[in-house]
Design a protein around this motif. Sequence first.
Motif, PDB file in Angstrom:
ATOM      1  N   PHE A  32      37.316  54.075  43.903  1.00  0.00           N
ATOM      2  CA  PHE A  32      38.619  54.391  43.179  1.00  0.00           C
ATOM      3  C   PHE A  32      38.959  54.867  42.226  1.00  0.00           C
ATOM      4  O   PHE A  32      39.696  55.123  41.103  1.00  0.00           O
ATOM      5  CB  PHE A  32      38.944  52.995  43.169  1.00  0.00           C
ATOM      6  N   GLN A  98      33.101  33.524  49.782  1.00  0.00           N
ATOM      7  CA  GLN A  98      33.528  32.112  50.810  1.00  0.00           C
ATOM      8  C   GLN A  98      32.246  32.185  51.839  1.00  0.00           C
ATOM      9  O   GLN A  98      32.112  31.789  52.612  1.00  0.00           O
ATOM     10  CB  GLN A  98      35.010  32.948  51.505  1.00  0.00           C
ATOM     11  N   ASP A 107      39.153  42.836  62.467  1.00  0.00           N
ATOM     12  CA  ASP A 107      40.178  42.475  62.126  1.00  0.00           C
ATOM     13  C   ASP A 107      40.263  41.706  64.138  1.00  0.00           C
ATOM     14  O   ASP A 107      40.123  42.029  65.186  1.00  0.00           O
ATOM     15  CB  ASP A 107      41.693  43.416  62.228  1.00  0.00           C
TER      16      ASP A 107
ATOM     17  N   TYR B 144      50.409  42.610  45.996  1.00  0.00           N
ATOM     18  CA  TYR B 144      48.848  42.406  46.609  1.00  0.00           C
ATOM     19  C   TYR B 144      48.542  40.847  46.064  1.00  0.00           C
ATOM     20  O   TYR B 144      47.916  40.068  46.707  1.00  0.00           O
ATOM     21  CB  TYR B 144      48.226  43.344  45.545  1.00  0.00           C
ATOM     22  N   THR B 148      47.609  37.833  49.054  1.00  0.00           N
ATOM     23  CA  THR B 148      46.355  37.044  48.792  1.00  0.00           C
ATOM     24  C   THR B 148      46.622  35.155  48.041  1.00  0.00           C
ATOM     25  O   THR B 148      45.941  34.554  47.976  1.00  0.00           O
ATOM     26  CB  THR B 148      45.609  37.508  48.382  1.00  0.00           C
ATOM     27  N   ARG B 153      40.461  32.819  53.495  1.00  0.00           N
ATOM     28  CA  ARG B 153      39.498  33.605  53.759  1.00  0.00           C
ATOM     29  C   ARG B 153      40.181  34.888  55.076  1.00  0.00           C
ATOM     30  O   ARG B 153      40.177  36.208  54.349  1.00  0.00           O
ATOM     31  CB  ARG B 153      38.791  32.930  54.796  1.00  0.00           C
ATOM     32  N   VAL B 156      41.733  36.237  52.261  1.00  0.00           N
ATOM     33  CA  VAL B 156      41.435  38.005  51.519  1.00  0.00           C
ATOM     34  C   VAL B 156      41.015  39.026  52.352  1.00  0.00           C
ATOM     35  O   VAL B 156      40.875  40.312  51.992  1.00  0.00           O
ATOM     36  CB  VAL B 156      40.052  36.937  51.202  1.00  0.00           C
ATOM     37  N   ARG B 157      40.593  39.056  54.140  1.00  0.00           N
ATOM     38  CA  ARG B 157      40.165  39.771  54.662  1.00  0.00           C
ATOM     39  C   ARG B 157      41.065  41.113  54.891  1.00  0.00           C
ATOM     40  O   ARG B 157      40.532  42.009  54.420  1.00  0.00           O
ATOM     41  CB  ARG B 157      39.642  38.581  56.136  1.00  0.00           C
ATOM     42  N   MET B 160      42.318  42.571  51.552  1.00  0.00           N
ATOM     43  CA  MET B 160      41.461  43.842  51.209  1.00  0.00           C
ATOM     44  C   MET B 160      41.786  45.080  51.792  1.00  0.00           C
ATOM     45  O   MET B 160      42.377  46.409  50.993  1.00  0.00           O
ATOM     46  CB  MET B 160      39.985  43.742  51.534  1.00  0.00           C
ATOM     47  N   VAL B 163      44.878  46.485  50.665  1.00  0.00           N
ATOM     48  CA  VAL B 163      44.943  46.642  48.938  1.00  0.00           C
ATOM     49  C   VAL B 163      44.252  47.893  48.749  1.00  0.00           C
ATOM     50  O   VAL B 163      44.823  49.079  47.873  1.00  0.00           O
ATOM     51  CB  VAL B 163      43.984  45.781  47.945  1.00  0.00           C
ATOM     52  N   VAL B 164      43.330  48.413  49.416  1.00  0.00           N
ATOM     53  CA  VAL B 164      42.606  49.436  49.613  1.00  0.00           C
ATOM     54  C   VAL B 164      43.849  50.718  49.627  1.00  0.00           C
ATOM     55  O   VAL B 164      43.275  51.957  49.430  1.00  0.00           O
ATOM     56  CB  VAL B 164      41.184  49.763  50.346  1.00  0.00           C
ATOM     57  N   LEU B 167      46.107  51.743  47.574  1.00  0.00           N
ATOM     58  CA  LEU B 167      45.597  52.281  46.397  1.00  0.00           C
ATOM     59  C   LEU B 167      45.596  53.339  46.568  1.00  0.00           C
ATOM     60  O   LEU B 167      46.137  54.360  45.458  1.00  0.00           O
ATOM     61  CB  LEU B 167      44.171  51.591  46.212  1.00  0.00           C
ATOM     62  N   ASP B 230      47.961  44.193  60.785  1.00  0.00           N
ATOM     63  CA  ASP B 230      46.873  43.553  60.626  1.00  0.00           C
ATOM     64  C   ASP B 230      47.143  42.651  59.077  1.00  0.00           C
ATOM     65  O   ASP B 230      46.514  41.811  59.195  1.00  0.00           O
ATOM     66  CB  ASP B 230      45.686  44.184  60.120  1.00  0.00           C
TER      67      ASP B 230
END
Lengths: 153, 495
Positions: A32, A98, A107, B144, B148, B153, B156-157, B160, B163-164, B167, B230
Amino acid sequence: MSLTLALVVAGLVAGGVFLVLQRELTRIVLGFALLGHGANLLLLLAGGRAGRAAFIEGDGPTGGEVDPLPQALALTSIVITFAATTLLLALAYRSWEQRGSDEVEDDLEDRRIARLRDETDADLEELTDVLADLEGDTGPGDGVADVHGELRP
Amino acid sequence: MTLLLSLPVAMPLAGAALAVLAWRHRRLQRAIAVATLGATLVLAVVLAVTVERDGIQTTQVGGWPAPIGITLVADLFAALMLVIGLATVLAVLVFAIGQPGSDDDAPAFHPVYLVMTTGIVASFLTGDLFNLFVAFEITLTASYVLITLGGRREQVRTGMTYVVINLLASLLFLMALAFVYAATGTVNMADLVGRLGVLDPDLRLALSLLLFVVFGIKAAVFPLFFWLPDSYPTARAPVTAVFAGLLTKVGVYAIVRTQTLLFGEDRPSTLLLVVAGLTMIIGVLGAIAQDDMKRILSFHIISQIGYMILGVGLFTVAGLAGAVLFIVHQIPVKASLFLVGGIVEHSAGSTALSKVGGLVRRIPFAAGLFGLAALSLAGLPPFSGFVGKLALVEAGFSAEEYPIVAVSLVGSLLTLFSMVKIWNGVFWGIPEEPTPELLATPGRLHTPLLMNVSAAALVTLTVAIALFAGPLYDLCERAANDLLDPSAYVQAVLP
């Protein structure tokens, strides 16, 4: 001059896309950063040819200066990219805390649904096999063969 | 009319600052948030009434004249979106306050929520393509944090991915802006109308497609939707509800704005119609395959986006009026369905269809709300979804685009099927593997009052949309007229 800059933009974007497609979040962050630089350079390029005066001198604009607006836009976008990068790094750190890695995981729910489909397929296959056995026992030409024909995918 | 346009943007931001100051005082934070959003909603209603009476309102923030300054514009479409969006944001906030142990406990929730509202309001009101980018970034950066918040956990998964993807879309948007500026020398939308018109058609098409891809990612149209089902369901109920209700619709708003104002056409766009049809069908088929209430609803977000794109793709007044009406109905319906999902999760500990069941006895009120909202989503008369879909289908018939009308009707039927699936799995029947909560306290359960009240308020809003469908459709038709004929918009911004 502009061609050089255009090639630099292409290189930055290509490198950025490659890194963003990786699974580790730290690499994605670097990707990025590259993409952001590419976009900012592109904005500057949109302001006109390189090599023109960057400042207005003396009595006012003479028309030979570079367009200032894209530079203002690039400044804004740099700030935004900076904030987003910080946030991504925080996420990567949290993930490392974590799980001990910063890889983007699959997923799980999606995997489960896909597995259900595989199981259904397997069941169907089994059923076809059983019917094939039945057919072998009773010989062709009776009712079972028709059912079999309908069921075979 | 300067204040009427700038205050809705400024007030939530000021409220966010106050909420940061009140960091450790949760009650004070709640009061600030509710008061700010309430006041902003009142302003939005005043703005909408003004726009309805006096036409398009504009202001130049900072006093610089139009192509250079920061332009805020409110036409009828923007004003309608603003009112319905803020009403939904407020209702979801009340739900978050009422839900025990929700995100509302985190001191960051209220400030970030208000910042997100600022971004949404700014994206509706901006008259400048670059400020649209900034408004998107404000909304997304806040989202974002919200998605989160808590840092579990699972969050966070999925955070990601979320956000990606966003972005990446933002950077693509930035590059598209650079191309637009290089081609025309302006990013002011009213100024762009004239300057894009004289461009080479191929270049114009390339810019239009680039912007469509950018907003398509945000709005989750086929084939750019994969990130949504997701990431949305893992956030807590109020956050998912406001995302589902509003964030994708902000993307749709941007699609409508750019495709009509900047790249308007006078005949149906095959590309948009094909994308619309595929979005409807793939979305609803995805929903049928799921067996978790929140995931089914997430796939439905995608499916319903298809109907909105259908209205845009027809490029007729009737089509756009239908699309506007459909968006207005969809925002509260979608948010209320996710709020009911939150009530289900609160009372039974899960939303997986195999783990819960028979909740109609446990939370009868929420079950009733779900029934109303679900029938509305599926488009059964006399609910609001029926009115929206009827408008779209009629527009499709009058534009003689029969295949897409057929696809949209099939999509509706499948929607009804998957709503029945949720109803059977969650509210009727016996759970296959009941959750500990269900085993511990069978029977009726008390739901916190504010949760019920806010979900009920949103459902009431959708019923009101159905009741006042006639006058509302007239408003949407006027909004569509303005969208298809940008001269009034240009006149208002560049006098």
